[in-house]
Design an enzyme around this catalytic site. Structure first.
Site, mmCIF file in Angstrom:
data_model
loop_
_atom_site.group_PDB
_atom_site.id
_atom_site.type_symbol
_atom_site.label_atom_id
_atom_site.label_comp_id
_atom_site.label_asym_id
_atom_site.label_seq_id
_atom_site.Cartn_x
_atom_site.Cartn_y
_atom_site.Cartn_z
ATOM 1 N N THR A 117 0.816 -1.217 0.000
ATOM 2 C CA THR A 117 0.000 0.000 0.000
ATOM 3 C C THR A 117 0.849 1.267 0.000
ATOM 4 O O THR A 117 1.973 1.260 0.541
ATOM 5 C CB THR A 117 -0.925 -0.005 1.244
ATOM 6 N N TYR A 141 -1.079 -0.161 10.229
ATOM 7 C CA TYR A 141 -1.446 -0.863 8.986
ATOM 8 C C TYR A 141 -0.299 -0.756 7.977
ATOM 9 O O TYR A 141 0.196 -1.765 7.461
ATOM 10 C CB TYR A 141 -2.744 -0.268 8.434
HETATM 11 N N1 LIG Z 1 -8.986 -1.377 -0.848
HETATM 12 C C1 LIG Z 1 -7.955 -0.529 -0.974
HETATM 13 O O1 LIG Z 1 -8.124 0.646 -1.351
HETATM 14 C C2 LIG Z 1 -6.551 -0.999 -0.685
HETATM 15 C C3 LIG Z 1 -5.497 -0.084 -0.801
HETATM 16 C C4 LIG Z 1 -4.196 -0.526 -0.551
HETATM 17 C C5 LIG Z 1 -3.959 -1.859 -0.228
HETATM 18 N N2 LIG Z 1 -5.016 -2.718 -0.089
HETATM 19 C C6 LIG Z 1 -4.728 -4.116 0.272
HETATM 20 O O2 LIG Z 1 -5.403 -4.977 -0.626
HETATM 21 C C7 LIG Z 1 -5.772 -6.185 0.035
HETATM 22 C C8 LIG Z 1 -7.239 -6.473 -0.196
HETATM 23 O O3 LIG Z 1 -8.012 -5.375 0.310
HETATM 24 P P1 LIG Z 1 -9.612 -5.386 0.219
HETATM 25 O O4 LIG Z 1 -10.062 -3.972 0.172
HETATM 26 O O5 LIG Z 1 -10.033 -6.339 -0.822
HETATM 27 O O6 LIG Z 1 -9.956 -5.961 1.667
HETATM 28 P P2 LIG Z 1 -11.096 -7.012 2.104
HETATM 29 O O7 LIG Z 1 -11.250 -6.848 3.570
HETATM 30 O O8 LIG Z 1 -12.306 -6.862 1.248
HETATM 31 O O9 LIG Z 1 -10.419 -8.409 1.767
HETATM 32 C C9 LIG Z 1 -9.483 -9.019 2.601
HETATM 33 C C10 LIG Z 1 -9.813 -10.505 2.645
HETATM 34 O O10 LIG Z 1 -8.825 -11.173 3.433
HETATM 35 C C11 LIG Z 1 -9.468 -12.083 4.315
HETATM 36 N N3 LIG Z 1 -8.573 -12.269 5.470
HETATM 37 C C12 LIG Z 1 -8.128 -11.316 6.331
HETATM 38 N N4 LIG Z 1 -7.332 -11.871 7.260
HETATM 39 C C13 LIG Z 1 -7.259 -13.200 6.983
HETATM 40 C C14 LIG Z 1 -6.602 -14.300 7.579
HETATM 41 N N5 LIG Z 1 -5.874 -14.153 8.695
HETATM 42 N N6 LIG Z 1 -6.731 -15.517 7.017
HETATM 43 C C15 LIG Z 1 -7.486 -15.698 5.899
HETATM 44 N N7 LIG Z 1 -8.154 -14.696 5.293
HETATM 45 C C16 LIG Z 1 -8.043 -13.456 5.834
HETATM 46 C C17 LIG Z 1 -10.803 -11.427 4.629
HETATM 47 O O11 LIG Z 1 -11.795 -12.335 5.081
HETATM 48 C C18 LIG Z 1 -11.157 -10.794 3.287
HETATM 49 O O12 LIG Z 1 -11.917 -11.671 2.463
HETATM 50 C C19 LIG Z 1 -5.393 -6.006 1.493
HETATM 51 O O13 LIG Z 1 -4.151 -6.633 1.697
HETATM 52 C C20 LIG Z 1 -5.249 -4.504 1.638
HETATM 53 O O14 LIG Z 1 -4.340 -4.173 2.642
HETATM 54 C C21 LIG Z 1 -6.295 -2.328 -0.310
#
Ligand SMILES: NC(=O)c1ccc[n+]([C@@H]2O[C@H](COP(=O)([O-])OP(=O)(O)OC[C@H]3O[C@@H](n4cnc5c(N)ncnc54)[C@H](O)[C@@H]3O)[C@@H](O)[C@H]2O)c1
Length: 327
Positions: A117, A141
């Site tokens: 990120t 984070y």
């Molecule tokens: N959405 C954004 O704007 C954004 C920006 C930068 C980085 N990210 C990164 O992208 C990735 C996905 O983000 P998102 O928005 O889809 O989030 P999200 O919460 O929709 O998806 C994360 C998924 O990971 C699963 N998860 C979390 N911890 C877990 C564990 N210990 N074991 C198994 N499953 C687990 C959750 O159940 C969920 O389905 C993340 O790593 C986040 O940090 C997202």
């Protein structure tokens, strides 16, 4: 057909990645504990429920599917919660990722794509954020993601784990075909929160801080469409399976939008007022996060096609009105 292990495949970005992987000829195998994800979002390949910390379960899944690569999306990712519960973030995101990385290397799966990120950069005044910008995260984070990046480098040196690290800016929009979309509970991302305020499913959007050193006083972010973002992941996977070396790529468009500008754009796309109030700054937020890199375009051949603000809002609005998950 080659299998790809997609951790977090039941979440927002992971589910879109599964759709893109399937379209590219891979079988996406979702590994998710459903802490924030949805079983209904797993539509494009097998689902294996499990936690990142469960080494035995991971070993079993690697043995069953023998994936060519891991795409690691699973994480907790709310800045506010990370500030109040840092231990949860270090345990889930860092310890969990370490267990996954150990399981992958033990299974001989040495191609790894990681969701990092722009929050790893922190606050940099008047600096163009490219992949060489020092990483000084302002919150647990971002710190947890930077730590995983470092773990990946150690495992490359010791075990030959080649990796592509994507540092995303703000991800927005939804699948234009309406099969998957953004559904966080609670929702904290600006665009879906705004859409909930518009249709009355939440009282009003609160702007976190109006006294930042920006033209209109609100924070500035770079937004990228989720479909463009996952296209980059498919290119990153090809980069690794072609035998190229580990690399870090920013994924953003290079254009910054303030919170007020996003509100204005939402008003004009939806033709509805955006109820909002002005509140204090939120701890852990940087003033401005905008990518200054063209590396993904130049080296991966990444060409975002849906990442204009009106398109992202229109796609998110369509999903918001028509799509949701039951469980
Ligand atoms: N959405 C954004 O704007 C954004 C920006 C930068 C980085 N990210 C990164 O992208 C990735 C996905 O983000 P998102 O928005 O889809 O989030 P999200 O919460 O929709 O998806 C994360 C998924 O990971 C699963 N998860 C979390 N911890 C877990 C564990 N210990 N074991 C198994 N499953 C687990 C959750 O159940 C969920 O389905 C993340 O790593 C986040 O940090 C997202």
């Amino acid at each position: 057909m080659s299998n790809v292990l997609v951790t977090g495949g039941a979440g927002y970005i992971g589910s879109h990645a599964c759709k893109a992987l399937k379209a590219a000829g891979y079988t996406p195998v979702t590994y998710d504990n459903l802490v924030t994800g949805w079983k209904d979002a797993v539509k494009f390949g097998p689902f294996e429920q499990g936690d990142l910390s469960d080494r035995a379960r991971l070993d079993e899944v690697f043995a069953t599917y023998q994936p060519v690569a891991v795409m690691h999306f699973a994480a907790l990712s709310q800045v506010g919660e990370a500030m109040s519960e840092p231990g949860r973030y270090w345990r889930n995101n860092v310890e969990g990722s370490l267990t996954l990385i150990e399981a992958a290397t033990a299974a001989g799966c040495l191609n790894f794509v990681f969701s990092s990120t722009c929050a790893t950069y922190g606050e940099h005044d008047n600096v163009v954020l490219d992949e060489s910008t020092p990483q000084e995260p302002l919150n647990a984070y971002g710190a947890s993601k930077r730590a995983v990046e470092n773990i990946l480098r150690d495992f490359e040196a010791a075990k030959g784990l080649r990796h592509v690290i994507f540092r995303y800016f703000n991800v927005a929009g939804a699948d234009p075909e309406g099969e998957v979309g953004e559904h966080h509970r609670p929702e904290t991302h600006l665009i879906p929160v705004m859409l909930e305020a518009i249709d009355g499913t939440r009282p009003a959007l609160s702007i976190h801080g109006t006294d930042y050193d920006t033209p209109d006083g609100t924070c500035i972010r770079d937004y990228v469409h989720v479909c463009d973002l996952v296209d980059a992941h498919v290119l990153g996977l090809k980069w690794l399976t072609d035998g190229k070396g580990s690399r870090v790529f920013n994924l953003g468009t290079g254009k910054g939008f303030s919170v007020r500008e996003v509100i204005d754009a939402s008003r004009s796309v939806t033709n509805r007022e955006v109820p909002h109030s002005e509140g204090p700054r939120r701890a852990g937020d940087a003033t401005k996060l905008v990518s200054g890199s063209t590396r993904a375009a130049a080296e991966l051949g990444w060409e975002p096609s849906r990442s204009t603000m009106p398109q992202m809002i229109a796609d998110a609005w369509r999903w918001h009105q028509n799509g949701h998950y039951e469980g």
